[in-house]
Motif scaffolding. Sequence first.
Motif, mmCIF file in Angstrom:
data_model
loop_
_atom_site.group_PDB
_atom_site.id
_atom_site.type_symbol
_atom_site.label_atom_id
_atom_site.label_comp_id
_atom_site.label_asym_id
_atom_site.label_seq_id
_atom_site.Cartn_x
_atom_site.Cartn_y
_atom_site.Cartn_z
ATOM 1 N N LEU A 74 -0.347 -52.090 24.115
ATOM 2 C CA LEU A 74 0.088 -52.296 22.736
ATOM 3 C C LEU A 74 1.450 -52.975 22.676
ATOM 4 O O LEU A 74 1.684 -53.856 21.832
ATOM 5 C CB LEU A 74 0.142 -50.948 22.000
ATOM 6 N N GLN A 75 2.357 -52.582 23.584
ATOM 7 C CA GLN A 75 3.674 -53.210 23.600
ATOM 8 C C GLN A 75 3.570 -54.680 24.010
ATOM 9 O O GLN A 75 4.279 -55.540 23.472
ATOM 10 C CB GLN A 75 4.603 -52.470 24.559
ATOM 11 N N ALA A 76 2.683 -54.970 24.952
ATOM 12 C CA ALA A 76 2.475 -56.364 25.354
ATOM 13 C C ALA A 76 1.956 -57.191 24.178
ATOM 14 O O ALA A 76 2.422 -58.319 23.934
ATOM 15 C CB ALA A 76 1.495 -56.427 26.526
ATOM 16 N N LEU A 77 1.009 -56.620 23.424
ATOM 17 C CA LEU A 77 0.490 -57.311 22.250
ATOM 18 C C LEU A 77 1.587 -57.496 21.202
ATOM 19 O O LEU A 77 1.676 -58.551 20.548
ATOM 20 C CB LEU A 77 -0.683 -56.522 21.662
ATOM 21 N N SER A 78 2.435 -56.476 21.059
ATOM 22 C CA SER A 78 3.560 -56.580 20.128
ATOM 23 C C SER A 78 4.505 -57.700 20.534
ATOM 24 O O SER A 78 4.977 -58.482 19.689
ATOM 25 C CB SER A 78 4.315 -55.249 20.069
ATOM 26 N N SER A 79 4.803 -57.811 21.831
ATOM 27 C CA SER A 79 5.714 -58.856 22.310
ATOM 28 C C SER A 79 5.125 -60.243 22.112
ATOM 29 O O SER A 79 5.826 -61.191 21.715
ATOM 30 C CB SER A 79 6.036 -58.619 23.790
ATOM 31 N N VAL A 80 3.824 -60.380 22.404
ATOM 32 C CA VAL A 80 3.162 -61.673 22.200
ATOM 33 C C VAL A 80 3.174 -62.038 20.713
ATOM 34 O O VAL A 80 3.425 -63.197 20.335
ATOM 35 C CB VAL A 80 1.723 -61.630 22.741
ATOM 36 N N ALA A 94 3.978 -61.018 12.618
ATOM 37 C CA ALA A 94 5.119 -60.096 12.494
ATOM 38 C C ALA A 94 4.644 -58.676 12.188
ATOM 39 O O ALA A 94 5.122 -57.701 12.772
ATOM 40 C CB ALA A 94 6.067 -60.594 11.406
ATOM 41 N N LEU A 95 3.667 -58.572 11.250
ATOM 42 C CA LEU A 95 3.137 -57.253 10.894
ATOM 43 C C LEU A 95 2.433 -56.612 12.084
ATOM 44 O O LEU A 95 2.620 -55.423 12.361
ATOM 45 C CB LEU A 95 2.183 -57.384 9.712
ATOM 46 N N LEU A 96 1.646 -57.412 12.800
ATOM 47 C CA LEU A 96 0.945 -56.890 13.979
ATOM 48 C C LEU A 96 1.939 -56.423 15.041
ATOM 49 O O LEU A 96 1.747 -55.386 15.692
ATOM 50 C CB LEU A 96 0.025 -57.974 14.546
ATOM 51 N N SER A 97 3.021 -57.180 15.216
ATOM 52 C CA SER A 97 4.036 -56.806 16.211
ATOM 53 C C SER A 97 4.660 -55.465 15.870
ATOM 54 O O SER A 97 4.815 -54.596 16.745
ATOM 55 C CB SER A 97 5.122 -57.882 16.266
ATOM 56 N N VAL A 98 4.998 -55.273 14.580
ATOM 57 C CA VAL A 98 5.624 -54.015 14.164
ATOM 58 C C VAL A 98 4.653 -52.843 14.347
ATOM 59 O O VAL A 98 5.029 -51.779 14.867
ATOM 60 C CB VAL A 98 6.087 -54.116 12.696
ATOM 61 N N LEU A 99 3.397 -53.025 13.926
ATOM 62 C CA LEU A 99 2.412 -51.937 14.022
ATOM 63 C C LEU A 99 2.133 -51.570 15.481
ATOM 64 O O LEU A 99 2.059 -50.387 15.826
ATOM 65 C CB LEU A 99 1.119 -52.344 13.315
ATOM 66 N N VAL A 136 6.941 -59.504 29.252
ATOM 67 C CA VAL A 136 5.934 -60.245 28.480
ATOM 68 C C VAL A 136 6.560 -61.285 27.566
ATOM 69 O O VAL A 136 6.052 -62.418 27.457
ATOM 70 C CB VAL A 136 5.062 -59.268 27.656
ATOM 71 N N THR A 137 7.641 -60.956 26.889
ATOM 72 C CA THR A 137 8.236 -61.882 25.909
ATOM 73 C C THR A 137 8.619 -63.226 26.529
ATOM 74 O O THR A 137 8.226 -64.284 26.001
ATOM 75 C CB THR A 137 9.459 -61.236 25.236
#
Length: 570
Positions: A20-26, A60-65, A136-137
């Motif tokens: 989830l954190q990787a998806l947030s960073s992407v 942005a919303l997906l990253s926060v969630l 990841v970022t």
Amino acid sequence: MSARALLRPVRGRLILAVALQALSSVSATGVLVAMAMIGDRLLAGAGAVCTIALAGAGAALLSVLCAAAAGALTHLADTGLQLRLRRQLASRLSRVPLSWYAGRGSGAVKKTVHDDVAALHHLVAHTVLDVTAVVVTPLAALVHLATVDPVLAALCVLPAVAGALLFRRAMANAGPQMAAYGRAATEINNAAVEFVDGIAVLKTFGRAGEAHHRYRRAADAFSDFFTTWAAGTTAVTTASQLVVTAPAVLLTVLAAAVPAVAAGVVTPGAVVAFVLLAPAVAAPVATIGRQTQALRTGLSAAGAVADVLRTPVRTPGTAEPDGTTIRLHDVGFGYADGVPVLSGLDLELPPGTVTALVGPSGAGKSTVARLIAGLHEVTTGRITVGGVDVRDLDPAVLHHTVGFVLQDVVLLRASVAENIALARPGATAAQIEAAARTARIHDRIAAAPGGYRAIVGTELVLSGGEAQRLSIARALLADPPVLILDEATAYADPHAEAEIQRALSALTAGRTMLVIAHRLAGIRHADRIVVLDAGRITEQGRHAGLLAAGGRYARMWRAQQLTPALEETA
């Protein structure tokens, strides 16, 4: 148990959190990509940027969630892990031999049980996610920039490589330094515990100023160590951070991008992408030190906890004693330093008899008591209770058979009732009160606010003699057939000693007794008196016979009879 095995129960949650954190960073990188694309469209005079803007907002919303979900998962994993580890540590430490504690200071045990378990919070709840974002970022940003212009993308990597190489140089000796850091921190913990425990004694002798000397020395040593370490790495560490700052990265990229735009090789829109994303490629290097340190600290803490959980414990036996006769068979004992305390000790405590153990300080009297009570294990020989080696007895059976009242009373920060009922948690209030009355401590308890519900040490502060009587009440309630009294009146004043002696009279009736005494007048009616010197039995017999023999016991007796006379003429 290894550090990896320690984290195995929460591995599933951590893997999901990392994903989830990787998806947030992407997704966060996608926001910058959307901004770069909007800039490129506007510079090119093209319209239709609303779709891109909506995509950026969605990213942005997906990253926060995703970040919130990842953080919730790691914190839930941390809470469950800490609860499990604290329970495992409590179980393990309750079953390790006391010799294990003898080789460690209280501060070292506290550091593992409290500090190291707490340090795992940062490893599990934060560091895992931080490291994921750090990796990841920049990769996501670099992948996009490579599609825009491979040459400029390669140029963006140079500050990151330079920063990493400089940081590697700064951390070249980090392993031994971190080990020294841990030793210095442990020494401060030990010194702090010693400062708290010993300050009262030092004040008594007018040396309060020395109470904090060891702590100050430990703190100064830690400061000197850390200052020296930091001084040797500050310049290189600072340089490693400066080369990856946004101005430094942008200066590097723009130095090549501006001439390329002028030559028509690169579009202005492409430069916008590099201005927005290039700092993200190198910036994580600035945090590599903090993340590496957090990883080292967390893994070191996990290793320390795992070491304690690997400590061997004695498997409780299942044998049942046949009677209560206690025998010491050629017993020898020595502490971790290798100096022998007892050697070749043979002794029998027949049921219903009183055996007194006397001798000079350091003879090993208290050690005998602790060996019989199972608080230490013999080095050689064996001790049997009812014909069964104490090592083959379940500790619960041993302590139900053998009770003890020691000179150093340990009371829990719990209610008076819970302290008295320590060996019989199911005792009724009437039984607890009856034991307290017999031990001559009921009136003191009843006079305190809260009575038997008062918390010892806060709501009820007991003197040494009162604490001793509470300990006797505890032994009375436990009602063991064998009782060991180790200098039970050593620190009592005359009035308190009289009260304790009356309480002991009720406690000793009909039991097998081992009485360790310094004042010989109190044990002259014992069935047998055993004289211990330098860890060996040198004399044994009854009072009159030992006086007639004119040996060590007789000399001790005459010395104690002479002391009061000298005090009266002084």
